[in-house]
Design an enzyme around this catalytic site. Sequence first.
Site, PDB file in Angstrom:
ATOM      1  N   LYS A 163      46.707  26.805  41.903  1.00  0.00           N
ATOM      2  CA  LYS A 163      46.903  27.567  40.666  1.00  0.00           C
ATOM      3  C   LYS A 163      47.887  26.876  39.735  1.00  0.00           C
ATOM      4  O   LYS A 163      47.757  26.940  38.510  1.00  0.00           O
ATOM      5  CB  LYS A 163      47.380  28.985  41.002  1.00  0.00           C
ATOM      6  CG  LYS A 163      46.309  29.819  41.694  1.00  0.00           C
ATOM      7  CD  LYS A 163      46.816  31.206  42.050  1.00  0.00           C
ATOM      8  CE  LYS A 163      45.732  32.018  42.745  1.00  0.00           C
ATOM      9  NZ  LYS A 163      46.204  33.380  43.121  1.00  0.00           N
TER      10      LYS A 163
ATOM     11  N   LYS B 169      33.115  30.281  47.373  1.00  0.00           N
ATOM     12  CA  LYS B 169      33.204  31.713  47.624  1.00  0.00           C
ATOM     13  C   LYS B 169      32.951  32.505  46.339  1.00  0.00           C
ATOM     14  O   LYS B 169      33.384  32.102  45.254  1.00  0.00           O
ATOM     15  CB  LYS B 169      34.590  32.051  48.179  1.00  0.00           C
ATOM     16  CG  LYS B 169      34.742  33.472  48.694  1.00  0.00           C
ATOM     17  CD  LYS B 169      36.109  33.660  49.326  1.00  0.00           C
ATOM     18  CE  LYS B 169      36.308  35.088  49.818  1.00  0.00           C
ATOM     19  NZ  LYS B 169      37.642  35.293  50.415  1.00  0.00           N
TER      20      LYS B 169
ATOM     21  N   LYS C  71      35.851  36.798  41.475  1.00  0.00           N
ATOM     22  CA  LYS C  71      35.918  37.444  40.166  1.00  0.00           C
ATOM     23  C   LYS C  71      36.547  36.546  39.114  1.00  0.00           C
ATOM     24  O   LYS C  71      36.470  36.843  37.919  1.00  0.00           O
ATOM     25  CB  LYS C  71      36.687  38.762  40.268  1.00  0.00           C
ATOM     26  CG  LYS C  71      38.083  38.660  40.852  1.00  0.00           C
ATOM     27  CD  LYS C  71      38.630  40.054  41.146  1.00  0.00           C
ATOM     28  CE  LYS C  71      39.966  39.996  41.860  1.00  0.00           C
ATOM     29  NZ  LYS C  71      40.437  41.330  42.254  1.00  0.00           N
TER      30      LYS C  71
END
Length: 336
Positions: free
Chosen positions: A113, A195, A198
Amino acid sequence: MAKPRTFSGIQPSGELHLGNYLGAIKNWVADQEHYENFFCIVDQHAVTVPQDPKLLRERTRSLFALYLACGLKLEYCVLFVQSHVPAHTELAWLFATITPMNWAERMIQYKEKKEKQGEETSVGLFSYPILQAADILLYQPKYVPVGEDQRQHIELCRDIARRFNDRFGQTFVIPEAFIRPQGARIMSLTDGTRKMSKSDPSEFSRIHLLDSPDAIRKKIQKAKTDSIRGITFDDPARPEAHNLLTIYMLTSGKSKEEVAAECAGMGWAQFKPLLADSIIATLEPIQKRYQELWSEPGYLHELMRENAAKARAVAEQTLQKVRDAMGFLSLEGSLT
């Protein structure tokens, strides 16, 4: 004998999708009678990246209603919002004072991130796993149901608990990651090696639990496949086939062997409508119950209030033990 306790958390930073349901929530619902469950909507984790305040409030309420619509029953679980229990942030700060920097720096998800956010990376994102450890350990669970991608965070939580116990005396249960082998990773509809998430920019990569039947059919129709005749599990060269068959297996309730036999001779044009119908049938009762709950905001608010009080009672008991162990002066009882 007392039921073993579990703790699970999920962010309200986007709509729940089929991967969340099949990989986690469906299993929680199926097993909820066998455990003492704490389910936390971790809104304070969500703000480690920028959020629209109005949207965050709406998503938090929506997620609370959707959990219930999926089948969680409040006689078997405490369902609450993280920010409604102040003990989470206090314990996170106390853990931060005993957690070595290099433990947090080694977190793979933080590194990933940080690459995306660059100079905008916040201190909160860096300390996210420490808050996660506080979330879990406040409720002294035996098991933490998570996906494989969260295993490293659970190991950090266990390390923090052991360090605290070694330094201040036996205070925390050392929790165990509970990772289910089947259906634990539902993959993207646009890339069978990634995977379902969202955070994926493509809406066609996932099916939201509140998607309409038409939207579901359209997404399945556009799902990535291959040109090989016959649809089979477990071929490393065919990750999309494995993923779509897994979704069909989990939504239809059929065994892997039954699905393999049924679909072995099918082409994608025959299989995709079958899969879409199975998903629609699975989500229909969830969507109906969600709309009933969403139409009663006062009832939802009262449920949130009652469950926050239950969570605070347990969390404060743990936090007081921590305060006492670390030497903080209490205003309760004697000063001697």
